[in-house]
Motif scaffolding. Structure first.
Motif, PDB file in Angstrom:
ATOM      1  N   ASP A 218      46.615  39.597  40.833  1.00  0.00           N
ATOM      2  CA  ASP A 218      46.145  38.238  40.552  1.00  0.00           C
ATOM      3  C   ASP A 218      44.722  38.049  41.077  1.00  0.00           C
ATOM      4  OD1 ASP A 218      48.523  37.550  39.346  1.00  0.00           O
ATOM      5  OD2 ASP A 218      49.304  36.430  41.068  1.00  0.00           O
ATOM      6  N   LEU A 219      44.468  38.517  42.301  1.00  0.00           N
ATOM      7  CA  LEU A 219      43.139  38.390  42.880  1.00  0.00           C
ATOM      8  C   LEU A 219      42.118  39.160  42.056  1.00  0.00           C
ATOM      9  CD1 LEU A 219      41.288  37.453  45.235  1.00  0.00           C
ATOM     10  CD2 LEU A 219      41.867  39.616  46.371  1.00  0.00           C
ATOM     11  N   LEU A 220      42.433  40.402  41.703  1.00  0.00           N
ATOM     12  CA  LEU A 220      41.498  41.215  40.931  1.00  0.00           C
ATOM     13  C   LEU A 220      41.248  40.610  39.549  1.00  0.00           C
ATOM     14  CD1 LEU A 220      42.758  44.803  41.836  1.00  0.00           C
ATOM     15  CD2 LEU A 220      40.784  43.575  42.768  1.00  0.00           C
ATOM     16  N   ALA A 221      42.297  40.052  38.939  1.00  0.00           N
ATOM     17  CA  ALA A 221      42.136  39.434  37.617  1.00  0.00           C
ATOM     18  C   ALA A 221      41.183  38.248  37.680  1.00  0.00           C
ATOM     19  CB  ALA A 221      43.492  38.994  37.077  1.00  0.00           C
ATOM     20  N   GLY A 222      41.229  37.502  38.783  1.00  0.00           N
ATOM     21  CA  GLY A 222      40.354  36.352  38.928  1.00  0.00           C
ATOM     22  C   GLY A 222      38.911  36.707  39.206  1.00  0.00           C
ATOM     23  N   GLU A 223      38.656  37.946  39.577  1.00  0.00           N
ATOM     24  CA  GLU A 223      37.304  38.375  39.924  1.00  0.00           C
ATOM     25  C   GLU A 223      36.668  39.304  38.894  1.00  0.00           C
ATOM     26  OE1 GLU A 223      37.888  38.521  44.807  1.00  0.00           O
ATOM     27  OE2 GLU A 223      37.901  40.375  43.626  1.00  0.00           O
ATOM     28  N   THR A 224      37.402  39.709  37.882  1.00  0.00           N
ATOM     29  CA  THR A 224      36.955  40.758  36.964  1.00  0.00           C
ATOM     30  C   THR A 224      35.592  40.461  36.344  1.00  0.00           C
ATOM     31  OG1 THR A 224      39.238  41.300  36.424  1.00  0.00           O
ATOM     32  CG2 THR A 224      37.564  42.042  34.892  1.00  0.00           C
ATOM     33  N   VAL A 225      34.704  41.447  36.446  1.00  0.00           N
ATOM     34  CA  VAL A 225      33.377  41.358  35.848  1.00  0.00           C
ATOM     35  C   VAL A 225      33.373  42.201  34.568  1.00  0.00           C
ATOM     36  CG1 VAL A 225      30.951  42.027  36.122  1.00  0.00           C
ATOM     37  CG2 VAL A 225      32.163  40.921  38.006  1.00  0.00           C
ATOM     38  N   ALA A 226      33.081  41.568  33.450  1.00  0.00           N
ATOM     39  CA  ALA A 226      33.119  42.242  32.154  1.00  0.00           C
ATOM     40  C   ALA A 226      32.210  43.461  32.128  1.00  0.00           C
ATOM     41  CB  ALA A 226      32.706  41.262  31.050  1.00  0.00           C
ATOM     42  N   ARG A 227      32.623  44.443  31.372  1.00  0.00           N
ATOM     43  CA  ARG A 227      31.928  45.708  31.124  1.00  0.00           C
ATOM     44  C   ARG A 227      32.137  46.748  32.225  1.00  0.00           C
ATOM     45  NH1 ARG A 227      28.613  41.793  29.051  1.00  0.00           N
ATOM     46  NH2 ARG A 227      28.074  42.020  26.823  1.00  0.00           N
ATOM     47  N   ILE A 228      32.411  46.294  33.452  1.00  0.00           N
ATOM     48  CA  ILE A 228      32.702  47.277  34.494  1.00  0.00           C
ATOM     49  C   ILE A 228      34.162  47.197  34.951  1.00  0.00           C
ATOM     50  CG2 ILE A 228      30.327  47.302  35.337  1.00  0.00           C
ATOM     51  CD1 ILE A 228      31.391  45.704  37.812  1.00  0.00           C
ATOM     52  N   THR A 239      47.565  46.732  34.113  1.00  0.00           N
ATOM     53  CA  THR A 239      46.785  47.897  34.527  1.00  0.00           C
ATOM     54  C   THR A 239      45.364  47.439  34.808  1.00  0.00           C
ATOM     55  OG1 THR A 239      48.099  49.480  33.260  1.00  0.00           O
ATOM     56  CG2 THR A 239      45.868  50.148  33.865  1.00  0.00           C
ATOM     57  N   TYR A 240      44.888  47.751  36.004  1.00  0.00           N
ATOM     58  CA  TYR A 240      43.516  47.435  36.385  1.00  0.00           C
ATOM     59  C   TYR A 240      42.663  48.664  36.135  1.00  0.00           C
ATOM     60  CZ  TYR A 240      39.453  46.727  39.429  1.00  0.00           C
ATOM     61  OH  TYR A 240      38.181  46.632  39.926  1.00  0.00           O
ATOM     62  N   ARG A 241      41.569  48.488  35.395  1.00  0.00           N
ATOM     63  CA  ARG A 241      40.667  49.588  35.082  1.00  0.00           C
ATOM     64  C   ARG A 241      39.245  49.189  35.459  1.00  0.00           C
ATOM     65  NH1 ARG A 241      39.841  50.736  29.899  1.00  0.00           N
ATOM     66  NH2 ARG A 241      39.772  53.009  30.152  1.00  0.00           N
ATOM     67  N   ARG A 242      38.476  50.163  35.942  1.00  0.00           N
ATOM     68  CA  ARG A 242      37.082  49.882  36.240  1.00  0.00           C
ATOM     69  C   ARG A 242      36.265  51.167  36.255  1.00  0.00           C
ATOM     70  NH1 ARG A 242      34.484  47.542  40.847  1.00  0.00           N
ATOM     71  NH2 ARG A 242      32.821  48.891  40.058  1.00  0.00           N
ATOM     72  N   THR A 243      34.952  50.978  36.204  1.00  0.00           N
ATOM     73  CA  THR A 243      34.038  52.111  36.312  1.00  0.00           C
ATOM     74  C   THR A 243      33.589  52.247  37.768  1.00  0.00           C
ATOM     75  OG1 THR A 243      32.071  50.771  35.838  1.00  0.00           O
ATOM     76  CG2 THR A 243      33.224  51.749  33.964  1.00  0.00           C
ATOM     77  N   LEU A 244      33.194  53.452  38.136  1.00  0.00           N
ATOM     78  CA  LEU A 244      32.719  53.722  39.484  1.00  0.00           C
ATOM     79  C   LEU A 244      31.444  54.558  39.430  1.00  0.00           C
ATOM     80  CD1 LEU A 244      35.943  54.724  41.481  1.00  0.00           C
ATOM     81  CD2 LEU A 244      34.649  52.584  41.679  1.00  0.00           C
ATOM     82  N   ARG A 245      30.476  54.169  40.234  1.00  0.00           N
ATOM     83  CA  ARG A 245      29.293  54.990  40.452  1.00  0.00           C
ATOM     84  C   ARG A 245      29.566  55.849  41.682  1.00  0.00           C
ATOM     85  NH1 ARG A 245      25.277  52.874  43.300  1.00  0.00           N
ATOM     86  NH2 ARG A 245      25.799  50.788  42.572  1.00  0.00           N
ATOM     87  N   LEU A 246      29.607  57.157  41.505  1.00  0.00           N
ATOM     88  CA  LEU A 246      30.037  58.089  42.542  1.00  0.00           C
ATOM     89  C   LEU A 246      28.904  59.056  42.911  1.00  0.00           C
ATOM     90  CD1 LEU A 246      33.522  58.668  40.936  1.00  0.00           C
ATOM     91  CD2 LEU A 246      33.124  57.499  43.115  1.00  0.00           C
ATOM     92  N   VAL A 329      26.503  42.065  46.305  1.00  0.00           N
ATOM     93  CA  VAL A 329      25.705  41.402  45.275  1.00  0.00           C
ATOM     94  C   VAL A 329      26.540  40.351  44.554  1.00  0.00           C
ATOM     95  CG1 VAL A 329      24.487  41.747  43.082  1.00  0.00           C
ATOM     96  CG2 VAL A 329      24.175  43.376  44.966  1.00  0.00           C
ATOM     97  N   ARG A 330      27.783  40.681  44.239  1.00  0.00           N
ATOM     98  CA  ARG A 330      28.653  39.728  43.555  1.00  0.00           C
ATOM     99  C   ARG A 330      28.954  38.511  44.421  1.00  0.00           C
ATOM    100  NH1 ARG A 330      33.182  43.568  40.704  1.00  0.00           N
ATOM    101  NH2 ARG A 330      34.266  41.571  40.583  1.00  0.00           N
ATOM    102  N   THR A 331      29.086  38.717  45.717  1.00  0.00           N
ATOM    103  CA  THR A 331      29.324  37.599  46.627  1.00  0.00           C
ATOM    104  C   THR A 331      28.131  36.656  46.648  1.00  0.00           C
ATOM    105  OG1 THR A 331      30.769  38.941  48.025  1.00  0.00           O
ATOM    106  CG2 THR A 331      29.820  36.969  49.028  1.00  0.00           C
ATOM    107  N   LEU A 332      26.934  37.208  46.635  1.00  0.00           N
ATOM    108  CA  LEU A 332      25.724  36.391  46.642  1.00  0.00           C
ATOM    109  C   LEU A 332      25.565  35.602  45.351  1.00  0.00           C
ATOM    110  CD1 LEU A 332      22.960  35.635  47.924  1.00  0.00           C
ATOM    111  CD2 LEU A 332      22.030  37.660  46.766  1.00  0.00           C
ATOM    112  N   LEU A 333      25.840  36.238  44.203  1.00  0.00           N
ATOM    113  CA  LEU A 333      25.507  35.639  42.905  1.00  0.00           C
ATOM    114  C   LEU A 333      26.649  34.882  42.244  1.00  0.00           C
ATOM    115  CD1 LEU A 333      23.425  38.454  41.190  1.00  0.00           C
ATOM    116  CD2 LEU A 333      22.593  36.477  42.456  1.00  0.00           C
ATOM    117  N   GLY A 334      27.865  35.346  42.431  1.00  0.00           N
ATOM    118  CA  GLY A 334      28.979  34.810  41.665  1.00  0.00           C
ATOM    119  C   GLY A 334      29.268  35.661  40.441  1.00  0.00           C
TER     120      GLY A 334
END
Length: 451
Positions: A218-228, A239-246, A329-334
């Motif tokens: 629920d928390l992750l769904a409320g924060e999801t940023v499109a495209r990543i 299912t939660y999916r995301r990209t990672l810079r490694l 960055v997300r915390t600063l900007l929203g």
């Protein structure tokens, strides 16, 4: 649990609450196990206790084939502790020793290699090289038994410097050759297995005790940023999916909401297999899989105001962040502004997957491109190291550095500390009387946020 008498009681009762908190070895068999091992309880005089699997291995013991002690969740102590040993363990888990060696680890900690070696040996019974080797061996076993990757690829994906080193380590820890380990699991190298591996490496992410998956998703769904990021499926089967810079490339990870007992099912697709350990550790921090829900629930459940909430949500987690710098960055900007950043400055994936098309932009890219003074200051500080949010960062120093930046107040700095740095004892909301929930204030805040 510090004394051997209580440790032996946990072994005698096969108490799974302590899996990963310590290991026991049997001198007559030369094997080490997790406390919940179902084998016949050995006589006390034949038992030795170790704080880590690496320490047991360094003393010549082999991993039990029955209970697979290397597959347990990590100790919750390393997430809670802010000292040098705790920070070192988090960085070793993130693959720093594999990538930068012991000198790189020591430099990040601000100590000499000799000091780091001495402190880890004194407390954990194993130095950074042995601890990293134990982690590599576990990764290798998982890949051998769950994928159809060639053995040579597995050796380097696990972090070994050579195939010979890989073979020697596997034989010493598991008393089996890599081929024999694979044969026992019946993996083989068939076409179906190879095809499955091409769509991602299937993994089981172990956790300790109950896991309140619905609240995490629920928390992750409320924060999801499109495209990543994206969440697919209905409640209870998401299912939660995301990209990672490694460090070596990009990755796409997927984690299923439905818990299959003591683990979450995941699938990881990487452009460079050397990033596997780092990707797994980032998922473990994001989903707070190394937490000790028994200790958290016992402490918070003793508070009359929280007790009903704790009883209603056993195993509630305090999620971290898959990319700490991104989270800052997300915390600063929203959320909305973060999505615009991704669209404008994010790197496009070579092979998009569903709604996942980009990587979140690196701090250095943003620092040289954006006009917003607060965002430029934050990303410049992240890029030049003035603010460190990596797995081994000093949490107090990071919070002080964040507070010196424009646009970041105490609440935002505390939230970044809680999520990006995985601190289990933070109250970003300044709740009156929250000191009574220490050392688990982050979990208390989560209970109060859930409805």
């Amino acid at each position: 649990m510090r004394d051997d008498r209580t440790r032996y009681e946990a072994v005698s009762s096969r108490d799974a609450r302590f899996d990963g908190e310590f290991f026991f070895a049997v001198e007559t068999t030369g094997i080490y196990c997790r406390p919940s091992c179902a084998a016949v309880t050995p006589k006390r005089k034949n038992v030795r206790f170790f704080p880590t699997a690496a320490a047991a291995q360094a003393n010549g013991f082999r991993a039990c084939r029955r209970c697979r002690p290397d597959a347990v969740p990590g100790s919750a102590e390393w997430n809670a502790r802010a000292d040098v040993v705790g920070r070192a363990m988090r960085m070793i888990g993130d693959g720093v020793v594999d990538r930068e060696g012991v000198p790189g680890l020591a430099h990040r900690l601000g100590y000499s290699s000799r000091q780091v070696q001495r402190q880890l040996n004194a407390e954990l019974g194993a130095g950074p090289v042995a601890l990293a080797r134990a982690q590599r061996a576990h990764t290798a076993r998982v890949l051998l038994q769950t994928t159809g990757l060639p053995v040579t690829e597995i050796a380097f994906a696990s972090g070994f410097a050579s195939v010979r080193q890989f073979n020697d380590t596997i034989r010493r820890i598991y008393a089996r050759t890599p081929s024999a380990l694979r044969a026992e699991a019946g993996t083989g190298l068939g076409a179906a297995v190879r095809e499955a591996t091409r769509t991602g490496i299937p993994l089981r992410l172990a956790h300790r005790g109950p896991y309140a998956a619905r609240e995490v998703f629920d928390l992750l769904a409320g924060e999801t940023v499109a495209r990543i990021e994206e969440i697919t499926g209905g409640a209870g089967a998401r299912t939660y999916r995301r990209t990672l810079r490694l460090p070596y490339g990009a990755g796409i990870v997927a984690v299923d909401e439905r818990s299959a007992g003591a683990w979450l099912d995941a699938r990881i697709h990487l452009t460079d297999l050397r990033d596997l350990t780092t990707a797994v550790q980032r998922l473990r921090r994001l989903f707070d899989l190394d937490a000790d829900p028994y200790a958290v629930d016992e402490r918070l459940g003793a508070d009359p105001g929280l007790a009903p909430r704790v009883a209603a949500r056993p195993g509630l987690r305090s999620p971290g962040a898959a990319d700490p710098e991104e989270f800052a960055v997300r915390t600063l900007l929203g959320r909305a502004a973060a999505e615009r950043l991704v669209e404008t400055y994010g790197k496009v994936l070579d092979a998009p997957s569903g709604g996942l098309t980009h990587l979140f932009p690196e701090p250095g890219v943003l620092a040289g491109a954006v006009d917003d003074p607060a965002l430029r200051a934050l990303t410049a500080a992240l890029a030049d190291g003035s603010v460190r949010l990596d797995a081994g960062a000093d949490r107090d120093e990071a919070e002080r550095a964040l507070l010196l930046l424009p646009g970041i107040g105490p609440a935002a700095a505390a939230l970044i500390r809680m999520r990006a740095l995985g601190d289990p004892d933070v109250d970003p909301d300044g709740i009156p009387g929250s000191h009574r929930w220490r050392p688990w204030r982050s979990y208390a805040v989560r209970h109060l946020e859930c409805r």
